[in-house]
Design an enzyme around this catalytic site. Structure first.
Site, PDB file in Angstrom:
ATOM      1  N   GLY A 298       0.530  -1.156  -0.082  1.00 24.26           N
ATOM      2  CA  GLY A 298      -0.130   0.124   0.096  1.00 24.26           C
ATOM      3  C   GLY A 298       1.010   1.257   0.277  1.00 24.26           C
TER       4      GLY A 298
ATOM      5  N   GLY B 212      -0.655   4.767  -0.963  1.00 21.96           N
ATOM      6  CA  GLY B 212      -1.006   5.170   0.312  1.00 21.96           C
ATOM      7  C   GLY B 212      -0.821   6.229   1.057  1.00 21.96           C
TER       8      GLY B 212
ATOM      9  N   ILE C  21      -1.731  -7.199  -3.508  1.00 26.91           N
ATOM     10  CA  ILE C  21      -1.649  -8.191  -2.371  1.00 26.91           C
ATOM     11  C   ILE C  21      -2.488 -10.249  -2.322  1.00 26.91           C
ATOM     12  CG2 ILE C  21      -0.379  -6.942  -0.487  1.00 26.91           C
ATOM     13  CD1 ILE C  21      -3.337  -6.792   1.266  1.00 26.91           C
TER      14      ILE C  21
ATOM     15  N   LYS D 126      -9.601  -5.035  11.440  1.00 27.63           N
ATOM     16  CA  LYS D 126      -7.883  -4.721  12.593  1.00 27.63           C
ATOM     17  C   LYS D 126      -7.979  -5.894  13.193  1.00 27.63           C
ATOM     18  CE  LYS D 126      -6.213  -1.822   9.184  1.00 27.63           C
ATOM     19  NZ  LYS D 126      -5.197  -1.689   9.170  1.00 27.63           N
TER      20      LYS D 126
ATOM     21  N   TYR E 293     -14.290  -3.045   8.956  1.00 25.07           N
ATOM     22  CA  TYR E 293     -12.995  -2.646   9.124  1.00 25.07           C
ATOM     23  C   TYR E 293     -11.834  -2.649  10.653  1.00 25.07           C
ATOM     24  CZ  TYR E 293      -9.134   0.968   8.609  1.00 25.07           C
ATOM     25  OH  TYR E 293      -7.704   1.564   9.320  1.00 25.07           O
TER      26      TYR E 293
ATOM     27  N   ASP F  32       1.885  -1.984  -4.414  1.00 20.19           N
ATOM     28  CA  ASP F  32       0.812  -0.838  -4.884  1.00 20.19           C
ATOM     29  C   ASP F  32      -0.145  -1.817  -5.904  1.00 20.19           C
ATOM     30  OD1 ASP F  32      -0.289   2.058  -3.197  1.00 20.19           O
ATOM     31  OD2 ASP F  32      -1.103   1.144  -4.666  1.00 20.19           O
TER      32      ASP F  32
HETATM   33  N1  SER Z   1      -9.171   6.931   9.106  1.00 20.91           N
HETATM   34  C1  SER Z   1      -9.550   5.691   9.201  1.00 20.91           C
HETATM   35  C2  SER Z   1     -11.140   5.200   8.830  1.00 20.91           C
HETATM   36  O1  SER Z   1     -11.936   6.425   8.724  1.00 20.91           O
HETATM   37  C3  SER Z   1      -9.585   4.563  10.575  1.00 20.91           C
HETATM   38  O2  SER Z   1      -7.656   4.231  11.052  1.00 20.91           O
HETATM   39  O3  SER Z   1     -11.294   4.310   7.889  1.00 20.91           O
END
Ligand code: SER
Length: 341
Positions: A10, A13, A55, A158, A154, A35
């Site tokens: 990544g 980014g 990836i 994580k 997400y 990337d």
């Molecule tokens: N910046 C991220 C998001 O807003 C949070 O870790 O998804």
């Protein structure tokens, strides 16, 4: 002697930008990047070898493994929280299966050269899930083990990958005859919202703060999608990059946990608006609340306790709220957009 190699996924980014520049300035490691898109030319010139691909492509990772002796990985590739809610299955593939691929890659590297591979993983404030606004208001600065019931795909990704990393570091193949665990030296930080003066984020939910600042600098009107009183912690990008590098360099023995909170300042959206107005008095900023995205912000803590990072490896952000605006964001952003006019 061959220079050690660092792999950055990544890499194009937001975090990758600052990280590549710092690593290049440091000059001790060859930088190999992966990337989906080619890197911008100014970044690419710092990189020894650039791979364009996914990836999820194990054969590509195999190729990197066969060509380089890697002793450090910054695994930055991910789909952020808003984006992930629109494509949860793809989010799981990229955020979880992608991370598993990189952990396996690091394990194989370590097994073949016989030294541990330091694996830096940016987790997120999204790993938390406050059940209500009341709980958020009364929780104070949240510690790593508290309130870890994320509501977003997400955040789930994580939190799980933090545990996956810990598994590789401590328990990998625990039933095999020879001891294999510990080859991946996994180190994670839970970043707050990151604000860069150089790039704008895409697909995150903390994006309102950087979007507000960049829109004002460009002279464009901006409608903030969360309430004025919405509050989560944020950090200026140079401190985020600095923290990753500092954690990477910390002696293993000083680390008492694998995942560390990081914080710097915790403004409300209205605090950000007021600060932006001071720098750009004519800025047109309004609030048009998206209740669903607001719900995600409400589920993240108002602030975090980063005492463990400060104690174990000397985390000390340079920029508080005022300094971040005065010394980094406003001057850098001004220069950037003035140049483009
Ligand atoms: N910046 C991220 C998001 O807003 C949070 O870790 O998804």
């Amino acid at each position: 002697m061959r220079k050690p190699v660092v792999v950055i996924t990544g890499a194009g980014g937001e975090i990758g930008h600052g990280l590549i520049e710092q690593l290049a300035a440091d000059g001790t490691r060859l930088i190999v990047t992966l990337d989906m898109a080619p890197l911008e030319v100014p970044l690419a010139k710092h990189v020894a070898r650039e791979f364009t691909g996914s990836i999820l492509d194990r054969s590509l990772l195999e190729r990197i493994h066969s060509e380089f002796e890697v002793d450090m990985v910054f695994h930055l590739a991910a789909l952020l929280s808003t984006r992930s809610e629109f494509s949860p299955v793809m989010a799981h593939e990229v955020n979880v299966e992608g991370t598993l691929n990189l952990l396996e890659f690091a394990q194989h590297e370590a097994e073949s050269h016989g030294r541990p591979v330091t694996f830096l993983y940016p987790s997120s404030i999204a790993a938390y899930g406050m059940p209500s606004l009341d709980a958020k208001r009364t929780a104070g600065r949240v510690k790593e083990h508290e309130w870890t019931h994320p509501t977003t795909m997400y955040g789930c990704n994580k939190l799980y990958c933090e545990q996956l990393g810990e598994y590789y570091a401590r328990h990998y193949k625990q039933l095999s005859a020879e001891s294999i665990a510990g080859r991946v030296d996994f180190r994670a930080v839970r970043f707050p919202g990151l604000i860069s003066a150089i790039t704008v984020p895409s697909g995150g939910t903390s994006d309102y703060a950087p979007e507000m600042i960049h829109a004002a600098a460009k002279g464009e009107p901006y409608a903030c999608f969360v309430r004025p009183d919405a509050q989560i912690p944020f950090m200026a990008m140079p401190d985020g990059v600095g923290a990753l590098l500092k954690l990477a360099a910390a002696p293993r023995a000083s680390l008492t946990q694998t995942t560390y909170n990081l914080g710097a300042f915790a403004p409300t959206a209205d605090d950000v608006r007021r600060e932006v107005l001071q720098a750009f008095p004519g800025a047109q900023m309004s609030f048009i609340v998206d209740t669903k995205r607001q719900g995600i912000i409400d589920s993240w803590p108002a602030d975090v306790d980063d005492g463990a990072a400060r104690k174990d490896w000397g985390f000390a952000p340079e920029f508080d709220f005022e300094r971040a605006f005065r010394d980094y964001l406003i001057p850098t952003i001004r220069r950037r957009y003035d140049r483009n006019r």
